[in-house]
Design a protein around this motif. Structure first.
Motif, PDB file in Angstrom:
ATOM      1  N   PRO A   1      -9.702 -56.532 -11.455  1.00 35.04           N
ATOM      2  CA  PRO A   1      -8.220 -55.642 -11.581  1.00 35.04           C
ATOM      3  C   PRO A   1      -8.828 -54.377 -13.034  1.00 35.04           C
ATOM      4  O   PRO A   1      -9.136 -56.233 -14.591  1.00 35.04           O
ATOM      5  CB  PRO A   1      -7.261 -56.271 -11.999  1.00 35.04           C
ATOM      6  CG  PRO A   1      -7.254 -57.650 -10.804  1.00 35.04           C
ATOM      7  CD  PRO A   1      -8.561 -57.836 -11.156  1.00 35.04           C
ATOM      8  N   ALA A   2      -8.925 -53.790 -12.958  1.00 30.26           N
ATOM      9  CA  ALA A   2      -8.678 -53.217 -14.497  1.00 30.26           C
ATOM     10  C   ALA A   2      -7.385 -53.423 -15.169  1.00 30.26           C
ATOM     11  O   ALA A   2      -6.551 -53.625 -15.027  1.00 30.26           O
ATOM     12  CB  ALA A   2      -8.754 -51.414 -14.705  1.00 30.26           C
ATOM     13  N   LEU A   3      -7.792 -53.334 -16.458  1.00 30.72           N
ATOM     14  CA  LEU A   3      -6.803 -53.907 -17.197  1.00 30.72           C
ATOM     15  C   LEU A   3      -6.553 -52.405 -18.249  1.00 30.72           C
ATOM     16  O   LEU A   3      -7.398 -52.243 -18.912  1.00 30.72           O
ATOM     17  CB  LEU A   3      -7.111 -54.820 -18.822  1.00 30.72           C
ATOM     18  CG  LEU A   3      -7.851 -56.523 -17.603  1.00 30.72           C
ATOM     19  CD1 LEU A   3      -8.243 -57.551 -19.026  1.00 30.72           C
ATOM     20  CD2 LEU A   3      -6.589 -56.927 -17.157  1.00 30.72           C
ATOM     21  N   ASP A   4      -4.653 -52.661 -18.128  1.00 31.42           N
ATOM     22  CA  ASP A   4      -4.837 -51.181 -18.945  1.00 31.42           C
ATOM     23  C   ASP A   4      -3.204 -50.988 -19.579  1.00 31.42           C
ATOM     24  O   ASP A   4      -2.678 -52.415 -19.543  1.00 31.42           O
ATOM     25  CB  ASP A   4      -4.239 -50.204 -18.290  1.00 31.42           C
ATOM     26  CG  ASP A   4      -3.331 -49.851 -16.686  1.00 31.42           C
ATOM     27  OD1 ASP A   4      -2.083 -49.889 -17.221  1.00 31.42           O
ATOM     28  OD2 ASP A   4      -3.504 -50.835 -16.126  1.00 31.42           O
ATOM     29  N   ARG A   5      -3.445 -49.948 -20.759  1.00 26.92           N
ATOM     30  CA  ARG A   5      -1.982 -50.127 -21.938  1.00 26.92           C
ATOM     31  C   ARG A   5      -1.582 -49.057 -21.861  1.00 26.92           C
ATOM     32  O   ARG A   5      -2.993 -47.512 -22.685  1.00 26.92           O
ATOM     33  CB  ARG A   5      -2.108 -51.308 -23.031  1.00 26.92           C
ATOM     34  CG  ARG A   5      -1.348 -51.655 -23.336  1.00 26.92           C
ATOM     35  CD  ARG A   5      -0.957 -52.031 -25.218  1.00 26.92           C
ATOM     36  NE  ARG A   5      -0.080 -51.989 -26.084  1.00 26.92           N
ATOM     37  CZ  ARG A   5       0.557 -52.388 -27.291  1.00 26.92           C
ATOM     38  NH1 ARG A   5      -1.037 -52.664 -27.290  1.00 26.92           N
ATOM     39  NH2 ARG A   5       1.147 -52.336 -27.917  1.00 26.92           N
ATOM     40  N   VAL A   6      -0.786 -48.872 -21.774  1.00 27.31           N
ATOM     41  CA  VAL A   6      -0.018 -46.998 -22.494  1.00 27.31           C
ATOM     42  C   VAL A   6       0.855 -47.438 -23.679  1.00 27.31           C
ATOM     43  O   VAL A   6       1.681 -48.278 -23.416  1.00 27.31           O
ATOM     44  CB  VAL A   6       0.376 -46.920 -21.157  1.00 27.31           C
ATOM     45  CG1 VAL A   6       1.246 -45.008 -21.585  1.00 27.31           C
ATOM     46  CG2 VAL A   6       0.406 -45.541 -19.900  1.00 27.31           C
TER      47      VAL A   6
ATOM     48  N   LYS B   1      -3.722 -44.426 -23.828  1.00 26.07           N
ATOM     49  CA  LYS B   1      -3.367 -45.838 -22.652  1.00 26.07           C
ATOM     50  C   LYS B   1      -5.070 -45.643 -23.003  1.00 26.07           C
ATOM     51  O   LYS B   1      -6.829 -45.108 -23.047  1.00 26.07           O
ATOM     52  CB  LYS B   1      -3.838 -44.622 -20.745  1.00 26.07           C
ATOM     53  CG  LYS B   1      -3.715 -45.597 -19.813  1.00 26.07           C
ATOM     54  CD  LYS B   1      -3.118 -44.768 -18.396  1.00 26.07           C
ATOM     55  CE  LYS B   1      -3.739 -45.929 -17.307  1.00 26.07           C
ATOM     56  NZ  LYS B   1      -3.561 -45.611 -16.102  1.00 26.07           N
ATOM     57  N   HIS B   2      -5.235 -46.672 -22.997  1.00 23.60           N
ATOM     58  CA  HIS B   2      -6.948 -47.600 -22.760  1.00 23.60           C
ATOM     59  C   HIS B   2      -6.653 -47.822 -21.547  1.00 23.60           C
ATOM     60  O   HIS B   2      -5.631 -49.296 -20.684  1.00 23.60           O
ATOM     61  CB  HIS B   2      -6.423 -48.418 -24.325  1.00 23.60           C
ATOM     62  CG  HIS B   2      -7.889 -49.461 -24.279  1.00 23.60           C
ATOM     63  ND1 HIS B   2      -8.052 -50.894 -25.075  1.00 23.60           N
ATOM     64  CD2 HIS B   2      -9.053 -49.589 -24.000  1.00 23.60           C
ATOM     65  CE1 HIS B   2      -9.461 -50.954 -25.500  1.00 23.60           C
ATOM     66  NE2 HIS B   2      -9.730 -50.098 -24.502  1.00 23.60           N
ATOM     67  N   VAL B   3      -7.890 -48.553 -21.073  1.00 23.74           N
ATOM     68  CA  VAL B   3      -8.389 -48.933 -19.906  1.00 23.74           C
ATOM     69  C   VAL B   3      -9.600 -49.796 -20.063  1.00 23.74           C
ATOM     70  O   VAL B   3     -10.701 -49.281 -20.560  1.00 23.74           O
ATOM     71  CB  VAL B   3      -8.144 -48.136 -18.677  1.00 23.74           C
ATOM     72  CG1 VAL B   3      -8.714 -48.973 -17.378  1.00 23.74           C
ATOM     73  CG2 VAL B   3      -6.828 -47.345 -18.822  1.00 23.74           C
ATOM     74  N   ILE B   4      -9.671 -51.393 -19.432  1.00 25.92           N
ATOM     75  CA  ILE B   4     -10.900 -51.893 -19.718  1.00 25.92           C
ATOM     76  C   ILE B   4     -10.924 -52.388 -18.575  1.00 25.92           C
ATOM     77  O   ILE B   4     -10.555 -52.869 -17.026  1.00 25.92           O
ATOM     78  CB  ILE B   4     -10.172 -52.928 -20.488  1.00 25.92           C
ATOM     79  CG1 ILE B   4     -10.005 -53.224 -21.914  1.00 25.92           C
ATOM     80  CG2 ILE B   4     -11.224 -54.225 -19.817  1.00 25.92           C
ATOM     81  CD1 ILE B   4      -9.859 -53.989 -23.136  1.00 25.92           C
ATOM     82  N   GLU B   5     -12.382 -51.994 -17.680  1.00 25.11           N
ATOM     83  CA  GLU B   5     -12.900 -52.289 -16.189  1.00 25.11           C
ATOM     84  C   GLU B   5     -14.084 -53.300 -16.461  1.00 25.11           C
ATOM     85  O   GLU B   5     -15.333 -52.826 -16.901  1.00 25.11           O
ATOM     86  CB  GLU B   5     -13.439 -50.610 -15.938  1.00 25.11           C
ATOM     87  CG  GLU B   5     -12.194 -49.932 -15.669  1.00 25.11           C
ATOM     88  CD  GLU B   5     -12.532 -48.361 -15.610  1.00 25.11           C
ATOM     89  OE1 GLU B   5     -13.808 -48.303 -14.796  1.00 25.11           O
ATOM     90  OE2 GLU B   5     -12.102 -47.428 -15.483  1.00 25.11           O
ATOM     91  N   PRO B   6     -14.633 -54.343 -16.380  1.00 25.64           N
ATOM     92  CA  PRO B   6     -15.403 -55.139 -16.290  1.00 25.64           C
ATOM     93  C   PRO B   6     -15.944 -55.181 -14.855  1.00 25.64           C
ATOM     94  O   PRO B   6     -15.102 -54.980 -13.534  1.00 25.64           O
ATOM     95  CB  PRO B   6     -14.727 -56.818 -17.093  1.00 25.64           C
ATOM     96  CG  PRO B   6     -13.091 -56.465 -16.547  1.00 25.64           C
ATOM     97  CD  PRO B   6     -12.198 -55.368 -16.265  1.00 25.64           C
TER      98      PRO B   6
ATOM     99  N   LEU C   1     -10.710 -44.682 -23.192  1.00 29.59           N
ATOM    100  CA  LEU C   1      -9.016 -44.154 -23.346  1.00 29.59           C
ATOM    101  C   LEU C   1      -8.716 -42.564 -23.345  1.00 29.59           C
ATOM    102  O   LEU C   1      -9.576 -42.264 -22.971  1.00 29.59           O
ATOM    103  CB  LEU C   1      -9.594 -43.742 -25.385  1.00 29.59           C
ATOM    104  CG  LEU C   1      -8.222 -44.025 -26.207  1.00 29.59           C
ATOM    105  CD1 LEU C   1      -7.099 -44.785 -25.878  1.00 29.59           C
ATOM    106  CD2 LEU C   1      -8.710 -42.949 -27.670  1.00 29.59           C
ATOM    107  N   TYR C   2      -7.621 -42.877 -22.499  1.00 25.78           N
ATOM    108  CA  TYR C   2      -7.316 -41.134 -22.343  1.00 25.78           C
ATOM    109  C   TYR C   2      -6.389 -40.618 -23.598  1.00 25.78           C
ATOM    110  O   TYR C   2      -5.174 -41.804 -23.976  1.00 25.78           O
ATOM    111  CB  TYR C   2      -6.777 -41.713 -21.071  1.00 25.78           C
ATOM    112  CG  TYR C   2      -8.075 -41.880 -19.623  1.00 25.78           C
ATOM    113  CD1 TYR C   2      -8.693 -41.031 -19.046  1.00 25.78           C
ATOM    114  CD2 TYR C   2      -8.212 -43.467 -19.324  1.00 25.78           C
ATOM    115  CE1 TYR C   2      -9.098 -41.025 -18.251  1.00 25.78           C
ATOM    116  CE2 TYR C   2      -8.791 -43.868 -18.847  1.00 25.78           C
ATOM    117  CZ  TYR C   2      -9.793 -42.325 -17.663  1.00 25.78           C
ATOM    118  OH  TYR C   2     -10.251 -43.070 -16.524  1.00 25.78           O
TER     119      TYR C   2
END
Length: 816
Positions: free
Chosen positions: A499-504, A515-520, A559-560
């Motif tokens: 699952p993608a890790l995200d933080r607003v 918003k930062h999203v990490i997609e491994p 980074l959005y």
């Protein structure tokens, strides 16, 4: 009682002159047909049938059908307005005599006529006027001008005869696209026949710039239709080059019909010879086109002894959409020699491009199934030596494939890829048979699984590839022998995406929420069965499949940013959109389709969301460092696993780790674009490749720069062994101000510098100054391509709005 009512009563019973301080208005219906009067066909566009003729004037007098109008007279009819100081109007015949400050406005082409006096007929829209100034394609609103045609123009004349709704004859007058009364240029003619929506025919004219006669034309034409296309001679071009000498050229344009035309002509280089060129264009429908271009140079040679660099370049582009989802495309490029391209192509990136690609295909895509019939020819010129070229031919080629499709009602999905092709390859030290057969079949079965945001996709594929010839290893490339070879492979892979890790972030920064999203991702790939890799001939990507046992791991950071207000971001494209470093312009447009000037890019409604930063890190670990024995140390080895992964597609020795690739892109606004791609080799402890560029637009300014660095082992071979790493380091810089159609000054410069060799490869400086109806462009350009070309060019263009251009700075070769 209103003025209108008072007038009607008095005119009907007293027929006496009325004097009133305010405008008097009358509305009259068209006169019914009467016996003995000439009749106008009812389908004529100029007939006043049921429309009202509205009259306004300070003073009005009616004598039977004749109206005598004085002071601020205005007559409205159809979509036109007639104004004058004094008017005599016959409502029965439609005849009008006008005097003093005469103005006629309106019509489908937005015509505007100003005159001292004249006669006119409202029905036939024919008349004669004296001391006239007029325009078409321009709508006047007070002092504000609005262009309503792509070919607006101004004209003046001592006498102007209007012979119909859209026809004029101008005597002893001028025609220009410049604003009056002080035009930058004009045709001063004895007679001009204007067909609005068509052409202006100009007889016995002198072309003048700021009133100074420049050229005399017994006859000339000027397009005044919205999309002008008129057969005839084009304006000659002239220029100067240190290598070509004085340049003189002339061309003829032939508009065969509304969808077909031909341009052919030649240039004369005083130091080199003749350069014929031509173009044939046809667009039979909205979904099809054909564009054929030819350019050649009959070179006398240069230097002592003479070196002939002449040649020919022919290019055909065509596309057509047919019924039942069929689509045909042709992109055929013929180049007689690489030296010719280096010596005479005027665009640096094209001049140094050593590849020539041609293809013709017919494809059909229906319900997820794709079928293609293809003929393809690829050439790569290894040097300027004649014959030093690699040629690969696909003729014919039949391919079919499908997207993933569910297998019945099971959770499994299947797809396939199959190709039956005839191939050949030739180069100076190697040649296959004229036609090598290849059959390739690869069915695939997969099981995509989703569980609480986790994605797992195991996949298995069987591949068999049959060749009618094989490669017998020997010194050099090897020898192609007539012996069947069957390459079989079993491919298995598993791809895992957590699952993608995200933080607003709650805190706003610069008016945006972030918003930062990490997609491994993690992928394992295993290929076995390719035990005859050295015997496989190389034609394309199908032939570099090898055994491998590898793991790929990667992570993507995104980074959005989202505006917190409803006001959209500044997404216009001010500056020069055609100027950029690192990203080539799209090649999918119709070849002759003009690239428009800067336009405001569409902005999304509401708070826009933009992906500001995208950063991908990836690497592969090879559990089998020799790829099943396919890798030969000390030679260039190209495998499927590396071809699309790193900046350097080949390996020269066994290794466990691939280079770590980094792909970073930043786009804070539509005006900013930056990217940095880098490959770091842990085994050698150095950077293999690095490509960086940035493009930035602020106001009218455009800035750009880029650097391409490559440390490529194996590029230089001595007796098929590595002689040493070759380094390439080249810089590109550009600066621009304004845009092509901007009034006033615009300019741009760019250059390319080779840091290893320490010399300037090319440079160009272009300046443009535009007035309201014409513009001048000057350019200096330098090429430094070794012994083939060392040239300084001085080029210019004087462009007349909707007429043409004098000079040799072609639109497709401009910086902007």
């Amino acid at each position: 009682m209103t003025s209108r009512t008072r007038f009607l009563i008095t005119a009907a019973f007293v027929c006496h002159l009325l004097v009133a301080p305010s405008l008097v208005t009358s509305q009259l219906l068209s006169v019914p047909e009467q016996s003995g009067l000439p009749q106008i066909p009812p389908n004529s566009p100029s007939v006043l049938k049921e429309e009202e003729v509205t009259i306004r004037a300070l003073q009005q007098e009616k004598d039977g059908p004749v109206f005598k109008l004085h002071g601020n007279v205005e007559i409205r009819y159809l979509d036109r307005v007639l104004q004058a100081d004094d008017v005599n109007y016959n409502s029965k015949t439609g005849d009008v005599a006008v005097d003093g400050h005469v103005i006629i406005d309106g019509g489908p082409n937005d015509e505007h006529i100003e005159a001292n006096r004249g006669t006119y007929n409202l029905r036939s829209e024919a008349g004669r006027f004296e001391n006239v100034t007029g325009t078409t394609g321009i709508r006047l609103r007070g002092t504000r001008l609005t262009l309503t045609s792509s070919s607006p123009f101004y004209f003046t004349g001592k006498v102007v005869e209007k012979t119909g709704p859209d026809h004029y004859r101008v005597y002893d007058g001028t025609i220009t696209t410049c604003e009056l009364p002080h035009p930058k240029w004009e045709f001063n003619a004895h007679k001009v026949v204007v067909d609005v929506g068509g052409n202006a025919k100009i007889y016995r004219s002198t072309f003048r710039i700021k009133g100074v006669p420049i050229l005399y034309f017994p006859f000339a034409t000027h397009p005044v239709q919205p999309l002008p296309r008129q057969s005839g001679f084009l304006i000659p071009n002239v220029g100067r080059s240190s290598r070509k000498g004085t340049i003189l050229g002339e061309s003829i344009f032939w508009a065969i019909n509304r969808s077909t035309d031909v341009t052919f002509g030649t240039e004369y280089f005083s130091s080199r010879g003749w350069a014929p060129q031509g173009e044939f264009r046809i667009r039979p429908s909205d979904t099809s086109f054909v564009d054929l271009n030819y350019f050649g140079v009959l070179d006398r040679g240069f230097g002592n002894p003479k070196v002939d660099q002449g040649g020919h370049n022919i290019r055909l582009d065509g596309e057509g959409a047919f019924g039942h989802n069929f689509r045909g495309v042709a992109n055929i490029d013929y180049l007689s020699s690489f030296v010719f391209r280096l010596a005479f192509n005027e665009i640096f990136s094209q001049a140094v491009y050593s590849e020539v690609k041609s293809q013709v295909f017919l494809s059909n895509t229906t319900r997820g199934f794709s079928s293609n019939a293809l003929t393809q020819r690829y050439q790569n010129f290894e040097s300027t030596t004649p014959g030093d070229v690699i040629t690969i031919l696909h003729a014919p080629s039949f391919q079919s494939s499908s997207v993933d499709r569910q297998l019945g009602k099971s959770p499994l999905y299947w797809s396939y890829d199959v190709a039956l092709e005839g191939l050949s390859r030739s180069e100076p030290s190697f040649r296959t048979a004229p036609l090598v057969g290849r059959f390739d079949l690869a069915p695939t079965l997969s099981l995509p699984l989703l569980l609480r945001g986790w994605s797992l996709r195991p996949e298995i594929a069987l591949r068999t590839t049959l060749y009618t010839q094989q490669l017998a290893p020997s010194s050099g490339v090897g020898v192609a022998i007539n012996d069947l070879v069957n390459r079989k492979a079993l491919e298995g892979s598993i791809e895992l995406r957590p699952p993608a890790l995200d933080r607003v972030f709650d805190r706003e920064f610069r008016g945006r929420k972030w918003k930062h999203v990490i997609e491994p991702r993690l992928a394992y790939r295993y290929v076995t069965g390719v035990n005859n890799f050295p015997n496989i001939l190389r034609f394309d990507a199908r032939d570099i499949l090898s055994n491998t046992n590898e793991v790929e791991y990667a992570v993507v950071n995104r980074l959005y940013a989202k505006h917190t207000s409803e006001q959209p971001e500044d997404c216009g494209s001010a500056g020069m959109p055609s100027l950029n470093v690192g990203r080539p312009t799209s090649a999918n447009r119709i070849p002759w389709e003009r690239q428009g000037g800067p336009q405001e890019a569409p902005c999304e409604t509401g708070p826009p969301v933009r992906e500001i930063v995208t950063w991908e890190l990836a690497q592969k670990y090879f559990l089998d460092p020799t790829f099943g024995g396919a890798l030969v140390p000390g030679r260039r080895n190209v495998f499927t696993t590396t071809a699309d992964f790193t900046g350097i597609a080949f390996l020269t020795d066994a290794r466990r780790l691939s280079p770590l690739i980094s792909r970073l892109r930043i786009q804070t606004t539509a005006r900013t674009d930056a990217e940095w791609d880098i490959d770091y080799d842990f085994k050698k402890g150095l950077i293999n490749s690095s490509m960086a560029f940035v493009n930035y637009r602020i106001g009218q300014f455009t800035l750009g720069g880029g650097d391409a660095y490559l440390r490529a082992p194996g590029e230089t071979l001595v007796s098929n062994t590595i002689a040493g790493p070759e380094r390439f380091n080249q810089f590109r810089l550009l600066l621009g101000y304004g845009y092509p159609n901007k009034r006033g000054f615009s300019g741009a410069t760019n250059l390319g510098f080779d840091a290893n060799l320490g010399f300037l490869q090319y440079s160009a400086l272009q300046t443009t100054y535009n007035w309201d109806c014409c513009g001048v462009s000057l350019e200096y350009r330098r090429f430094a391509l070794g012994s083939v070309r060392n040239e300084n060019q001085f080029r210019f263009t004087f462009a007349l709005s909707n007429i043409g251009a004098v000079g040799n700075l072609r639109r497709q070769e401009r910086l902007f």
